[in-house]
Design an enzyme around this catalytic site. Sequence first.
Site, PDB file in Angstrom:
ATOM      1  N   ASP A 149      16.093  -1.739  32.253  1.00  0.00           N
ATOM      2  CA  ASP A 149      15.605  -1.003  31.086  1.00  0.00           C
ATOM      3  C   ASP A 149      16.762  -0.543  30.202  1.00  0.00           C
ATOM      4  O   ASP A 149      16.761  -0.758  28.983  1.00  0.00           O
ATOM      5  CB  ASP A 149      14.772   0.208  31.525  1.00  0.00           C
ATOM      6  CG  ASP A 149      13.521  -0.195  32.280  1.00  0.00           C
ATOM      7  OD1 ASP A 149      12.835  -1.115  31.814  1.00  0.00           O
ATOM      8  OD2 ASP A 149      13.241   0.412  33.322  1.00  0.00           O
ATOM      9  N   SER A 150      17.754   0.109  30.789  1.00  0.00           N
ATOM     10  CA  SER A 150      18.875   0.578  29.979  1.00  0.00           C
ATOM     11  C   SER A 150      19.661  -0.596  29.424  1.00  0.00           C
ATOM     12  O   SER A 150      20.229  -0.508  28.320  1.00  0.00           O
ATOM     13  CB  SER A 150      19.782   1.507  30.794  1.00  0.00           C
ATOM     14  OG  SER A 150      20.374   0.838  31.877  1.00  0.00           O
TER      15      SER A 150
ATOM     16  N   GLU B 124       6.216   3.181  33.386  1.00  0.00           N
ATOM     17  CA  GLU B 124       6.645   4.475  33.911  1.00  0.00           C
ATOM     18  C   GLU B 124       5.933   5.620  33.202  1.00  0.00           C
ATOM     19  O   GLU B 124       5.488   6.578  33.851  1.00  0.00           O
ATOM     20  CB  GLU B 124       8.164   4.604  33.756  1.00  0.00           C
ATOM     21  CG  GLU B 124       8.946   3.597  34.594  1.00  0.00           C
ATOM     22  CD  GLU B 124      10.412   3.517  34.228  1.00  0.00           C
ATOM     23  OE1 GLU B 124      11.173   2.890  34.987  1.00  0.00           O
ATOM     24  OE2 GLU B 124      10.801   4.083  33.188  1.00  0.00           O
TER      25      GLU B 124
ATOM     26  N   GLU C 210       0.838  -1.202   0.000  1.00  0.00           N
ATOM     27  CA  GLU C 210       0.000   0.000   0.000  1.00  0.00           C
ATOM     28  C   GLU C 210       0.874   1.253   0.000  1.00  0.00           C
ATOM     29  O   GLU C 210       1.853   1.348   0.756  1.00  0.00           O
ATOM     30  CB  GLU C 210      -0.890  -0.017   1.244  1.00  0.00           C
ATOM     31  CG  GLU C 210      -1.771   1.213   1.425  1.00  0.00           C
ATOM     32  CD  GLU C 210      -2.578   1.171   2.724  1.00  0.00           C
ATOM     33  OE1 GLU C 210      -3.525   1.953   2.855  1.00  0.00           O
ATOM     34  OE2 GLU C 210      -2.250   0.343   3.597  1.00  0.00           O
TER      35      GLU C 210
ATOM     36  N   LYS D  24      -0.366 -10.040  15.683  1.00  0.00           N
ATOM     37  CA  LYS D  24      -1.180  -9.513  14.585  1.00  0.00           C
ATOM     38  C   LYS D  24      -1.026 -10.317  13.303  1.00  0.00           C
ATOM     39  O   LYS D  24      -1.964 -10.415  12.510  1.00  0.00           O
ATOM     40  CB  LYS D  24      -0.816  -8.054  14.342  1.00  0.00           C
ATOM     41  CG  LYS D  24      -1.791  -7.299  13.451  1.00  0.00           C
ATOM     42  CD  LYS D  24      -1.424  -5.834  13.389  1.00  0.00           C
ATOM     43  CE  LYS D  24      -2.395  -5.026  12.559  1.00  0.00           C
ATOM     44  NZ  LYS D  24      -2.010  -3.596  12.480  1.00  0.00           N
TER      45      LYS D  24
ATOM     46  N   LYS E 260      -9.083   2.442  -2.423  1.00  0.00           N
ATOM     47  CA  LYS E 260      -9.340   1.809  -1.139  1.00  0.00           C
ATOM     48  C   LYS E 260     -10.771   2.082  -0.697  1.00  0.00           C
ATOM     49  O   LYS E 260     -11.228   3.233  -0.721  1.00  0.00           O
ATOM     50  CB  LYS E 260      -8.344   2.323  -0.097  1.00  0.00           C
ATOM     51  CG  LYS E 260      -8.350   1.580   1.224  1.00  0.00           C
ATOM     52  CD  LYS E 260      -7.183   2.052   2.083  1.00  0.00           C
ATOM     53  CE  LYS E 260      -7.063   1.276   3.387  1.00  0.00           C
ATOM     54  NZ  LYS E 260      -5.896   1.719   4.174  1.00  0.00           N
TER      55      LYS E 260
ATOM     56  N   ASN F 134      14.393  14.902  41.168  1.00  0.00           N
ATOM     57  CA  ASN F 134      14.235  15.286  39.773  1.00  0.00           C
ATOM     58  C   ASN F 134      15.452  16.056  39.255  1.00  0.00           C
ATOM     59  O   ASN F 134      15.782  15.988  38.061  1.00  0.00           O
ATOM     60  CB  ASN F 134      12.977  16.139  39.600  1.00  0.00           C
ATOM     61  CG  ASN F 134      11.712  15.305  39.674  1.00  0.00           C
ATOM     62  OD1 ASN F 134      11.752  14.090  39.548  1.00  0.00           O
ATOM     63  ND2 ASN F 134      10.587  15.967  39.882  1.00  0.00           N
TER      64      ASN F 134
ATOM     65  N   CYS G 180      -5.290  -3.083   2.093  1.00  0.00           N
ATOM     66  CA  CYS G 180      -5.147  -3.163   3.551  1.00  0.00           C
ATOM     67  C   CYS G 180      -6.481  -3.368   4.271  1.00  0.00           C
ATOM     68  O   CYS G 180      -7.001  -4.474   4.321  1.00  0.00           O
ATOM     69  CB  CYS G 180      -4.412  -1.932   4.066  1.00  0.00           C
ATOM     70  SG  CYS G 180      -3.617  -2.213   5.677  1.00  0.00           S
TER      71      CYS G 180
END
Length: 606
Positions: free
Chosen positions: A350-351, A456, A75, A230, A147, A427, A187
């Site tokens: 995470d890192s 987070e 597409e 999916k 489409k 912070n 699609c």
Amino acid sequence: MTSSPMLPSNDHHAQHQPRSRPIGAKASVNMTLNLCIGLAQLNPLVGDLEGNSRQVLAAARQAAAAGVQVLVTPELALWGYPPRDLLLLPSMLRRQQQVLDALALALPENLRVLVGVVTPLADGGDCPLHNSVALVGDGGWRMVAAKRLLPSYDVFDERRYFRPGRQPCLVEIPLAGQPLRLAITICEDLWADPQRPRQPTYDCDPVAELAPLAPDVMVNLSASPFAVGKQTLRRELATAAAARLGCPVVYVNQVGGNDELVFDGNSFVVDPQGSVALQLPSARPASHWVRLELPPGRLSHGGTAPSTGSPMAVTSPQEDLWRALVLGLGDYARKCGFRSAVLGLSGGVDSALVACVAAAALGPRQLRGLLMPSAFSSPGSVADARALARLLGMATTTVPITPLMDTFAQALRPALGQDPDGLTAENLQSRIRGTLLMAMANQEGHLLLSTGNKSELAVGYCTLYGDMNGGLAVLGDLYKTDVYRLCYWLNGPTARQQRRGAGLPTRGPLVPEVILNKPPSAELHPNQKDSDSLPDYAVLDPILKKLVEQHHTPDQLIAAGDDPTLVQRIWSLLRRAEFKRRQAPPVLKVSGRAFGTGWRMPIATC
């Protein structure tokens, strides 16, 4: 738009009505048509009409050498998906015509190519474009399909630009003196299966409307973004369409990352009996072909020069997710002009995972880690970060931030009347680190990678202008529990092939076990743990998923048995953090609903 020299016009589209014949009767019922059809799974750059045309031409030349007669591209292959407001530029539409003219003249003889394009409508109405398909070949081109179903949910906003087609799209292509009746869908047209009620609902079923036209083959040109699980749904929808039409279905999907969206490819051909006969690879461009005997649509041979087509590969959700993240990060960097990346290495999970993804996508030599310990950082965290960097082969630099914290406190003391403390001091540490990372990114031309996760972002457990700094949030659509799950898979034996293919070490754990075993902590004050401020992630994440992705309300969760106090607390955190998410870097979308263009919540609300 005025096209170049016209191809024979026998299509059932726009003003043409289908010729009368019994439902399901094939035009070629008394003859056999041997069709070699190709699938070009391309990775376009949005807006690069000339470059994308060169990709189509390269695939066409390969296909012609293999004897392909009809080649199908994704597409909007000429534009890249999604082009968004580039569609509003008249100069782009003029360039499209020039590019199509040049492509038509350059294509090999005896090959027709279906190319995803746009069609300008000159009637002065709203949304003066069709999301359409051009049939290119024999020195010319013409528009043959529009489409029908235009998604305007989640990340899609096609009704902003396009008008839906009103007729089923079928074109007759002469092949060896016989007409090939080719049904064309784009699609979303495949997704209106009455056996699968879903939102949104549509007022037409493009597949059902094709049945009276008795196509020999149906093709679907797609740009379907990745989400875990999916690809199975796509195969089920195509199988249902093949059964409804009694003909093979050829599904060609875009591959590659475009901004926050990742397209996994996974194109395929399904035969009238519903079996997948040809499966293209995941997460990389490919051109394959298959031979069809029509009728009844038997698949006699398929493949790609020089190897044959492979059966559908069985992969785990974690492998699919890993491939999508690596592809999304690599393409984001490449298409935005970055060759290298920098991130903060904290010694946390995470890192560590972001570093692994980046090393696989860009190469460890193109990756730089910055360690920024404070007085509250444990010696183990610094050692763990360095151990990970050694495993990956990436460079690191250590910049302690305690002197900077002292300088900021001294500078702020006259304004605050005291030293910064509490959340302000916490912070401030994050913002100092963010400033250092941005300085490195600016000075050395790196892409700064944010390391925050979806949990987070959802509850606001992150700092604006601090750990949220970055050009891309690699894990922004993975909950904390997803991060751990992917790390354990990455360390396991089933990931060795993926690690080997990415040039990563294959022996032993990639993410050190000590990182996975330590309690999550931001280390912004002594002995801090995430659980001091948040519910355990094993409790938090399922509730967040129901609120964010499944559109549940707090009342529904409470009625289903979740703790009322906990649900209301999480709901409050989710709503109050919207202003932060609005300023977050782009998030690689890998779930059904991510914090990005598909998340459109107000900041100020009740």
